[in-house]
Design a protein around this motif. Structure first.
Motif, PDB file in Angstrom:
ATOM      1  N   GLY A  12      -6.069  56.651  34.883  1.00 11.94           N
ATOM      2  CA  GLY A  12      -5.177  55.878  35.742  1.00 11.94           C
ATOM      3  C   GLY A  12      -5.369  54.388  35.568  1.00 11.94           C
ATOM      4  O   GLY A  12      -5.277  53.616  36.531  1.00 11.94           O
ATOM      5  N   ALA A  13      -5.615  53.966  34.327  1.00  6.84           N
ATOM      6  CA  ALA A  13      -5.975  52.567  34.051  1.00  6.84           C
ATOM      7  C   ALA A  13      -4.773  51.652  33.858  1.00  6.84           C
ATOM      8  O   ALA A  13      -4.944  50.474  33.569  1.00  6.84           O
ATOM      9  CB  ALA A  13      -6.871  52.503  32.814  1.00  6.84           C
ATOM     10  N   GLY A  14      -3.577  52.179  34.044  1.00  7.87           N
ATOM     11  CA  GLY A  14      -2.400  51.371  33.778  1.00  7.87           C
ATOM     12  C   GLY A  14      -1.980  50.441  34.896  1.00  7.87           C
ATOM     13  O   GLY A  14      -1.158  49.553  34.683  1.00  7.87           O
ATOM     14  N   THR A  45      -2.554  46.572  30.634  1.00  9.62           N
ATOM     15  CA  THR A  45      -3.956  46.396  31.034  1.00  9.62           C
ATOM     16  C   THR A  45      -4.771  45.850  29.865  1.00  9.62           C
ATOM     17  O   THR A  45      -5.578  44.930  30.032  1.00  9.62           O
ATOM     18  CB  THR A  45      -4.561  47.732  31.504  1.00  9.62           C
ATOM     19  OG1 THR A  45      -3.821  48.219  32.632  1.00  9.62           O
ATOM     20  CG2 THR A  45      -6.024  47.562  31.898  1.00  9.62           C
ATOM     21  N   ALA A  46      -4.544  46.428  28.698  1.00 11.19           N
ATOM     22  CA  ALA A  46      -5.291  46.013  27.517  1.00 11.19           C
ATOM     23  C   ALA A  46      -5.122  44.530  27.220  1.00 11.19           C
ATOM     24  O   ALA A  46      -6.061  43.855  26.779  1.00 11.19           O
ATOM     25  CB  ALA A  46      -4.858  46.842  26.307  1.00 11.19           C
ATOM     26  N   ALA A  47      -3.927  44.017  27.487  1.00 12.45           N
ATOM     27  CA  ALA A  47      -3.662  42.602  27.211  1.00 12.45           C
ATOM     28  C   ALA A  47      -4.513  41.686  28.082  1.00 12.45           C
ATOM     29  O   ALA A  47      -4.683  40.506  27.755  1.00 12.45           O
ATOM     30  CB  ALA A  47      -2.178  42.301  27.429  1.00 12.45           C
ATOM     31  N   LEU A  48      -5.067  42.232  29.167  1.00 16.10           N
ATOM     32  CA  LEU A  48      -5.889  41.432  30.079  1.00 16.10           C
ATOM     33  C   LEU A  48      -7.378  41.510  29.742  1.00 16.10           C
ATOM     34  O   LEU A  48      -8.193  40.866  30.404  1.00 16.10           O
ATOM     35  CB  LEU A  48      -5.668  41.917  31.522  1.00 16.10           C
ATOM     36  CG  LEU A  48      -4.216  41.868  32.023  1.00 16.10           C
ATOM     37  CD1 LEU A  48      -4.110  42.527  33.391  1.00 16.10           C
ATOM     38  CD2 LEU A  48      -3.718  40.427  32.076  1.00 16.10           C
ATOM     39  N   LEU A  49      -7.724  42.293  28.731  1.00  9.84           N
ATOM     40  CA  LEU A  49      -9.126  42.469  28.351  1.00  9.84           C
ATOM     41  C   LEU A  49      -9.474  41.662  27.109  1.00  9.84           C
ATOM     42  O   LEU A  49      -8.603  41.292  26.321  1.00  9.84           O
ATOM     43  CB  LEU A  49      -9.418  43.952  28.093  1.00  9.84           C
ATOM     44  CG  LEU A  49      -9.026  44.949  29.185  1.00  9.84           C
ATOM     45  CD1 LEU A  49      -9.481  46.350  28.784  1.00  9.84           C
ATOM     46  CD2 LEU A  49      -9.611  44.565  30.532  1.00  9.84           C
TER      47      LEU A  49
END
Length: 257
Positions: A12-14, A45-49
């Motif tokens: 549920g990481a989206g 989410t990935a774009a924020l990591l």
């Protein structure tokens, strides 16, 4: 990958708490596997990591056995072991129970209970390979205090709490810890189902980032559980000692609608 860098899988990481948990984990130096049904949301989410840490995206529906097998295969292939599994994926639906058809009840329990139990079981060898490792189950205050018009959701979170308590005892001797987290209402997309309850009960609402920080602090300290701050934490304590007090208050609230 050096073993001193913790590998964590978050379902549920989206969006919502899952996204906040992923951001906080990355900031703490962990490498994260982002799991969820919506690939575009996971990419958001990935774009924020910080991608210098080789985070990965695993689009999957945890209620699907084939998708769960693929999750295990990806984690085994990428990392060989898993330090932390965060069972965060869940659905929230609020209404009188007579308005829930069989599909709605099944959806709640498959997503909130059955799938996390099955995924935890399937990932046990990879968690064992990383010992000491940990399972983090994201529950709710509703898993201690059953709210009217959220009977199905409350029941699912009660079940997840029971699973967490039993698994903690079962896996203690093999070096896999279990943390049960019970946040209060959190400002997420899913919180729309709680809007009327939040307003009527004057409940506190937390930002996902705040919840994520509280959870990761507890995980770092090896806590068995983490509960929302007062007054909800106090309500949970009262519920366990004098449940009739909370039941009376909630009954009055329900009868006012």
């Amino acid at each position: 990958m050096p073993r001193e860098q913790k590998c964590v899988l978050i379902t549920g990481a989206g969006s919502g708490i899952g996204r906040a948990l992923a951001i906080e984990a990355a900031q703490r130096g962990m490498v994260v596997a982002l799991c969820g049904r919506r690939e575009t949301a996971l990419e958001g989410t990935a774009a924020l990591l910080d991608w210098g840490s080789q985070h990965i995206i695993v689009p999957a529906d945890i209620t699907n056995p084939q998708d769960r097998r693929r999750i295990v295969e990806v984690i085994r292939g990428e990392w060989k072991a898993l330090d932390i599994l965060v069972n965060n994926a869940g659905v929230v639906e609020g209404a009188a129970i007579e308005k829930f058809d069989d599909d709605a009840i099944s959806r709640t329990f498959f997503t909130n209970v059955i799938a996390p139990i099955a995924l935890t079981r399937d990932l046990m060898p990879l968690l064992a390979a990383a010992r000491p490792s940990r399972v983090v189950n994201i529950g709710s205050v509703f898993g201690d205090i059953a709210y009217p018009r959220f009977s199905s959701y409350s029941a699912s979170k009660f079940a997840l709490r029971g699973f967490s308590n039993a698994l903690r005892l079962e896996w203690k001797q093999i070096g896999i810890g279990v943390t049960y987290a019970a946040p209060r209402a959190t400002r997420t997309e899913a919180a729309v189902a709680f809007d009327h309850l939040i307003a009527n009960a004057k409940m506190g609402v937390d930002a996902p980032a705040k919840v994520a920080r509280q959870i990761w602090r507890s995980v770092a300290s090896g806590h068995d559980s983490i509960y929302a701050p007062a007054p909800e934490r106090i309500y949970v304590a009262i519920q366990r000692i004098f449940p009739q007090i909370i039941d009376w208050a909630l009954s009055r609230q329900a009868s006012s609608h």
